[in-house]
Scaffold this active site. Sequence first.
Site, mmCIF file in Angstrom:
data_model
loop_
_atom_site.group_PDB
_atom_site.id
_atom_site.type_symbol
_atom_site.label_atom_id
_atom_site.label_comp_id
_atom_site.label_asym_id
_atom_site.label_seq_id
_atom_site.Cartn_x
_atom_site.Cartn_y
_atom_site.Cartn_z
ATOM 1 N N ALA A 122 -2.167 -8.289 2.028
ATOM 2 C CA ALA A 122 -1.992 -8.885 0.655
ATOM 3 C C ALA A 122 -1.988 -7.868 -0.555
ATOM 4 O O ALA A 122 -2.387 -6.925 -0.395
ATOM 5 C CB ALA A 122 -3.054 -9.931 0.325
ATOM 6 N N PHE A 123 -1.402 -8.268 -1.616
ATOM 7 C CA PHE A 123 -0.987 -7.325 -2.730
ATOM 8 C C PHE A 123 -2.387 -6.795 -3.403
ATOM 9 O O PHE A 123 -2.373 -5.914 -4.130
ATOM 10 C CB PHE A 123 -0.375 -8.009 -3.765
ATOM 11 C CG PHE A 123 -1.101 -8.684 -4.807
ATOM 12 C CD1 PHE A 123 -1.360 -10.061 -4.484
ATOM 13 C CD2 PHE A 123 -1.358 -8.242 -6.032
ATOM 14 C CE1 PHE A 123 -2.292 -10.870 -5.387
ATOM 15 C CE2 PHE A 123 -1.983 -8.813 -6.834
ATOM 16 C CZ PHE A 123 -2.565 -10.262 -6.754
ATOM 17 N N LYS A 124 -3.497 -7.565 -2.869
ATOM 18 C CA LYS A 124 -4.822 -6.916 -3.427
ATOM 19 C C LYS A 124 -5.071 -5.476 -3.023
ATOM 20 O O LYS A 124 -5.819 -4.787 -3.592
ATOM 21 C CB LYS A 124 -6.015 -8.155 -3.009
ATOM 22 C CG LYS A 124 -5.539 -9.315 -3.921
ATOM 23 C CD LYS A 124 -6.811 -10.058 -3.914
ATOM 24 C CE LYS A 124 -6.716 -11.399 -4.940
ATOM 25 N NZ LYS A 124 -5.591 -12.137 -4.500
ATOM 26 N N ASP A 125 -4.451 -5.073 -1.879
ATOM 27 C CA ASP A 125 -4.596 -3.777 -1.421
ATOM 28 C C ASP A 125 -4.169 -2.843 -2.283
ATOM 29 O O ASP A 125 -4.658 -1.651 -2.451
ATOM 30 C CB ASP A 125 -4.040 -3.603 -0.057
ATOM 31 C CG ASP A 125 -4.518 -4.376 1.085
ATOM 32 O OD1 ASP A 125 -5.918 -4.447 1.065
ATOM 33 O OD2 ASP A 125 -3.826 -4.740 2.053
ATOM 34 N N MET A 128 -7.076 -2.489 -4.925
ATOM 35 C CA MET A 128 -8.392 -2.300 -4.370
ATOM 36 C C MET A 128 -8.653 -0.976 -3.413
ATOM 37 O O MET A 128 -9.540 -0.263 -3.654
ATOM 38 C CB MET A 128 -8.741 -3.516 -3.099
ATOM 39 C CG MET A 128 -9.959 -3.693 -3.259
ATOM 40 S SD MET A 128 -11.007 -4.329 -4.574
ATOM 41 C CE MET A 128 -10.767 -6.209 -4.084
#
Length: 481
Positions: A122-125, A128
Amino acid sequence: MRYLSTRAASSDAASSKSFCDILLGGLAPDGGLYLPESYPQVTRAELDAWRGLSYADLAFAVLSKFIDDIPADDLKALVKRTYTAETYAYVRGGGDAAEITPLRWLEPGLGILELSNGPTLAFKDMAMQLLGALFEYVLAKRGEEINILGATSGDTGSAAEYAMRGKKGVRVFMLSPAGRMSDFQRAQMYSLQDENIHNIAVRGTFDDAQDIVKAVSNDAGFKAKYRIGAVNSINWARVVAQIVYYFKGYFAATQSNDEKVAFAVPSGNFGNICAGHIARQMGLPIARLVLATNENDVLDEFFHSGAYRPRSAADTHATSSPSMDISKASNFERFVYDLVGRDPAVVRKLWAEVDAGRGFDLAATDYFARIPGFGFVSGSSTHANRLATIRDTFEQYGVVVDPHTADGLKVAAEFREAGVPMIVLETAQPAKFEATIFEAFGRLPERPRALVGIEQLPQRVETLDVDVQAVKDFVARHVEA
Ligand SMILES: *Cc1c(COP(=O)(O)O)cnc(C)c1O
């Protein structure tokens, strides 16, 4: 570069903070969100020079405009370690992992910017992973430790755990609702064997888990004693990390810096698109920012009517693009601050209404008339739209998209313009949402080879009742040990 709260009582330098000061915190003490006192500008000469940079070098160039309290050599090394082809290895369809965020054209003028090739798909990587490296660096410098406490229904918790695993000075305590995530999501988190990662399954719902986190965080004594921190989406470092890929996507989609592009962004907490807004304010030639919501359309309603009416948790629909199921967009205050001419007194007044469980309506003000000047347009999707988009995108282009990216594609189609490439941000890989893909066209999405069979790995999780004290005891035991 100094940072101020959107609700600052006065814009005097005394209340301003440096980047490292706000890195480990969340909300400003006055309840507002931090923003730079002014947005750094990018000159035409800089754009020309940046066009040929690798992702890591571009990230260093962009971040250097916002971070002046980490020595340049240290920041550069940290960014180079973060944005590697090894970390963003899950490319599909012959994409080049060295690009970190490859642009895949569906047809001339319509592309997908792949932001979900990182460890949790997911793009949150993207943000993060940088946060993990920054936390470790700053904590080591200060000789401090932090214990991150969070609740997750899937994407955020796993991105945080993969970013913080093995990081010195950081422990993660992540609460998740027992038996309510997919087998894949569970396996992703619970199979981590790192000593600093603690998974806690709570015998209840996501809301129960979140309430426990709030209760623990509201205990000031416990919070101070056990150095409790968070990594939620209002964290400024997460927003700033996301600015980079708007530049990268722009360069990938254009030949020269005379051209303009549009970005379509599947949105929930307004974090991703807020980064696009800031990139545009810095001078990146963005013609439009297309905000896409699902059935939870509180943001779409605002951009059409001027009324911002956060819903209650009970009025939030559980949809097939679940990471966009929000009723109150936590980063939205940052945009409204700019919309009202960066006047903290106006923001304080508007959010007094929001915090009292009401909302506000800007329709009759000239603030509302300023929205086109900020490039924003919006639309929303339904479950049926989502399924049709997933099916059509596969039939027309042979590309399988996840349900969130499908929401972006659906709304993007309503705002395409000749001569302006439309770039849809891909926020997750379809492998994360197998059931909806299967419903759309009767086939399971392909899963990255390294993740096949992940459900069979040994899992490490502690199951607790919905009990604040039990969670506090668990944290205390693992922090003191
Ligand atoms: C978090 C998330 C979103 C929403 O992003 P915001 O920054 O909260 O607007 C959309 N899609 C996926 C897959 C996500 O994980």
